[in-house]
Design a protein around this motif. Structure first.
Motif, PDB file in Angstrom:
ATOM      1  N   ALA A  45       0.806  -1.221   0.000  1.00 16.79           N
ATOM      2  CA  ALA A  45       0.000   0.000   0.000  1.00 16.79           C
ATOM      3  C   ALA A  45       0.837   1.268   0.000  1.00 16.79           C
ATOM      4  N   ASP A  46       2.099   1.177   0.435  1.00 19.52           N
ATOM      5  CA  ASP A  46       2.932   2.382   0.473  1.00 19.52           C
ATOM      6  C   ASP A  46       3.284   2.881  -0.927  1.00 19.52           C
ATOM      7  N   GLN A  47       2.987   2.094  -1.958  1.00 20.36           N
ATOM      8  CA  GLN A  47       3.245   2.520  -3.333  1.00 20.36           C
ATOM      9  C   GLN A  47       2.007   3.143  -3.984  1.00 20.36           C
ATOM     10  N   VAL A  48       0.952   3.305  -3.191  1.00 18.93           N
ATOM     11  CA  VAL A  48      -0.315   3.779  -3.742  1.00 18.93           C
ATOM     12  C   VAL A  48      -0.780   5.029  -2.998  1.00 18.93           C
ATOM     13  N   GLU A  49      -1.170   6.061  -3.756  1.00 18.69           N
ATOM     14  CA  GLU A  49      -1.796   7.239  -3.176  1.00 18.69           C
ATOM     15  C   GLU A  49      -3.306   7.057  -3.262  1.00 18.69           C
ATOM     16  N   ILE A  50      -4.012   7.413  -2.194  1.00 14.11           N
ATOM     17  CA  ILE A  50      -5.456   7.184  -2.149  1.00 14.11           C
ATOM     18  C   ILE A  50      -6.171   8.519  -2.008  1.00 14.11           C
ATOM     19  N   ASP A  51      -7.063   8.803  -2.949  1.00 14.77           N
ATOM     20  CA  ASP A  51      -7.832  10.043  -2.953  1.00 14.77           C
ATOM     21  C   ASP A  51      -9.321   9.739  -2.905  1.00 14.77           C
ATOM     22  N   PHE A  52     -10.057  10.750  -2.491  1.00 13.22           N
ATOM     23  CA  PHE A  52     -11.504  10.743  -2.568  1.00 13.22           C
ATOM     24  C   PHE A  52     -11.854  11.632  -3.756  1.00 13.22           C
ATOM     25  N   ALA A  53     -12.648  11.143  -4.685  1.00 14.05           N
ATOM     26  CA  ALA A  53     -12.958  11.911  -5.893  1.00 14.05           C
ATOM     27  C   ALA A  53     -14.458  11.916  -6.128  1.00 14.05           C
ATOM     28  N   GLY A  54     -14.975  13.044  -6.608  1.00 14.18           N
ATOM     29  CA  GLY A  54     -16.370  13.161  -6.976  1.00 14.18           C
ATOM     30  C   GLY A  54     -16.484  13.499  -8.447  1.00 14.18           C
ATOM     31  N   PHE A  55     -17.316  12.739  -9.159  1.00 17.38           N
ATOM     32  CA  PHE A  55     -17.480  12.940 -10.593  1.00 17.38           C
ATOM     33  C   PHE A  55     -18.936  13.237 -10.929  1.00 17.38           C
ATOM     34  N   LEU A  89     -20.266  25.168 -14.225  1.00 15.68           N
ATOM     35  CA  LEU A  89     -19.720  24.953 -15.561  1.00 15.68           C
ATOM     36  C   LEU A  89     -20.350  23.737 -16.240  1.00 15.68           C
ATOM     37  N   ASN A  90     -20.496  22.667 -15.483  1.00 11.82           N
ATOM     38  CA  ASN A  90     -21.017  21.420 -16.039  1.00 11.82           C
ATOM     39  C   ASN A  90     -22.525  21.274 -15.857  1.00 11.82           C
ATOM     40  N   GLN A  91     -23.153  22.258 -15.180  1.00  7.06           N
ATOM     41  CA  GLN A  91     -24.573  22.180 -14.841  1.00  7.06           C
ATOM     42  C   GLN A  91     -24.871  20.847 -14.151  1.00  7.06           C
ATOM     43  N   THR A  92     -24.031  20.536 -13.195  1.00  4.50           N
ATOM     44  CA  THR A  92     -24.078  19.256 -12.497  1.00  4.50           C
ATOM     45  C   THR A  92     -25.330  19.123 -11.641  1.00  4.50           C
ATOM     46  N   LYS A  93     -25.955  17.962 -11.700  1.00  4.43           N
ATOM     47  CA  LYS A  93     -27.103  17.668 -10.849  1.00  4.43           C
ATOM     48  C   LYS A  93     -26.780  16.600  -9.805  1.00  4.43           C
ATOM     49  N   HIS A  94     -25.977  15.622 -10.163  1.00  4.93           N
ATOM     50  CA  HIS A  94     -25.596  14.567  -9.218  1.00  4.93           C
ATOM     51  C   HIS A  94     -24.094  14.331  -9.289  1.00  4.93           C
ATOM     52  N   VAL A  95     -23.502  14.091  -8.128  1.00  6.79           N
ATOM     53  CA  VAL A  95     -22.088  13.753  -8.057  1.00  6.79           C
ATOM     54  C   VAL A  95     -21.978  12.376  -7.419  1.00  6.79           C
ATOM     55  N   ASP A  96     -21.255  11.476  -8.055  1.00  3.88           N
ATOM     56  CA  ASP A  96     -20.996  10.157  -7.479  1.00  3.88           C
ATOM     57  C   ASP A  96     -19.587  10.136  -6.907  1.00  3.88           C
ATOM     58  N   PHE A  97     -19.448   9.514  -5.732  1.00  6.52           N
ATOM     59  CA  PHE A  97     -18.169   9.503  -5.036  1.00  6.52           C
ATOM     60  C   PHE A  97     -17.402   8.217  -5.304  1.00  6.52           C
ATOM     61  N   TYR A  98     -16.102   8.356  -5.465  1.00 10.24           N
ATOM     62  CA  TYR A  98     -15.218   7.227  -5.726  1.00 10.24           C
ATOM     63  C   TYR A  98     -13.969   7.350  -4.866  1.00 10.24           C
ATOM     64  N   ILE A  99     -13.345   6.204  -4.622  1.00  9.92           N
ATOM     65  CA  ILE A  99     -11.995   6.176  -4.086  1.00  9.92           C
ATOM     66  C   ILE A  99     -11.071   5.985  -5.282  1.00  9.92           C
ATOM     67  N   ARG A 100     -10.095   6.866  -5.410  1.00 12.25           N
ATOM     68  CA  ARG A 100      -9.152   6.762  -6.522  1.00 12.25           C
ATOM     69  C   ARG A 100      -7.804   6.316  -5.966  1.00 12.25           C
ATOM     70  N   CYS A 101      -7.322   5.203  -6.466  1.00 11.98           N
ATOM     71  CA  CYS A 101      -6.017   4.688  -6.066  1.00 11.98           C
ATOM     72  C   CYS A 101      -5.041   4.942  -7.201  1.00 11.98           C
ATOM     73  N   LYS A 102      -3.957   5.675  -6.894  1.00  4.86           N
ATOM     74  CA  LYS A 102      -2.996   6.049  -7.923  1.00  4.86           C
ATOM     75  C   LYS A 102      -1.638   5.439  -7.612  1.00  4.86           C
ATOM     76  N   SER A 103      -1.021   4.885  -8.624  1.00  3.74           N
ATOM     77  CA  SER A 103       0.335   4.365  -8.494  1.00  3.74           C
ATOM     78  C   SER A 103       1.312   5.527  -8.419  1.00  3.74           C
ATOM     79  N   LYS A 104       2.196   5.514  -7.438  1.00  5.65           N
ATOM     80  CA  LYS A 104       3.168   6.602  -7.297  1.00  5.65           C
ATOM     81  C   LYS A 104       4.243   6.537  -8.371  1.00  5.65           C
ATOM     82  N   THR A 105       4.494   5.352  -8.885  1.00  3.67           N
ATOM     83  CA  THR A 105       5.604   5.195  -9.819  1.00  3.67           C
ATOM     84  C   THR A 105       5.179   5.289 -11.284  1.00  3.67           C
ATOM     85  N   HIS A 106       4.002   4.742 -11.631  1.00  5.24           N
ATOM     86  CA  HIS A 106       3.629   4.645 -13.048  1.00  5.24           C
ATOM     87  C   HIS A 106       2.497   5.583 -13.445  1.00  5.24           C
ATOM     88  N   HIS A 107       1.978   6.374 -12.505  1.00  7.60           N
ATOM     89  CA  HIS A 107       0.923   7.359 -12.786  1.00  7.60           C
ATOM     90  C   HIS A 107      -0.332   6.710 -13.372  1.00  7.60           C
TER      91      HIS A 107
END
Length: 145
Positions: A45-55, A89-107
């Motif tokens: 897990a130390d090779q992974v960055e974890i974010d909270f993202a809304g789309f 800008l996007n005239q957004t009505k609903h946002v869905d939440f995700y966990i985004r896991c990013k590799s620190k080395t390979h993007h």
């Protein structure tokens, strides 16, 4: 292109045994607090960055991105100008939440849609600072009034 697919599969194999859930939502002084919970574990897990993202589910635009802190919490201002700007800008009505896991080395990155505990929204008020919360098919959506 094949290399990217292999790298993404490697990242997926690191995070596939972990499942994130949203277990509490609160708001104070126009700041939204989300308490997350992780079930399972991540390999290396130390090779992974974890974010909270809304789309924005219709336009596919990213509305929110926030790092999850060491207490598995996400805290951000509800009325933050960048969030408001993206929503308008996007005239957004609903946002869905995700966990985004990013590799620190390979993007590379993989997304996991955020699950919600059954009781969360039935026991909470339907509106927090003018933003309402609804579940649909066991998932969590952020509905903008």
């Amino acid at each position: 292109m094949l290399d990217n697919r292999v790298l993404k599969e490697e990242l997926r194999s690191v995070v596939e045994h972990a499942r994130w859930m949203l277990c509490d939502v609160s708001s104070k002084h126009h700041v939204l607090h989300l308490q997350l919970e992780m079930e399972g574990e991540m390999n290396i897990a130390d090779q992974v960055e974890i974010d909270f993202a809304g789309f924005d589910r219709v336009n596919g635009a990213e509305i929110i991105s926030q790092t999850i802190n060491e207490n598995q919490q996400v805290i951000f201002p509800i009325g933050h100008f960048q969030t408001k700007k993206q929503i308008e800008l996007n005239q957004t009505k609903h946002v869905d939440f995700y966990i985004r896991c990013k590799s620190k080395t390979h993007h590379q990155e993989v997304l996991q849609r955020l699950e919600v505990e059954e009781e969360l929204l039935t026991n909470k008020p339907s509106s927090i600072d003018g933003w309402s919360y609804q579940t649909k098919n066991g998932y969590y959506s952020w509905k903008i009034n």
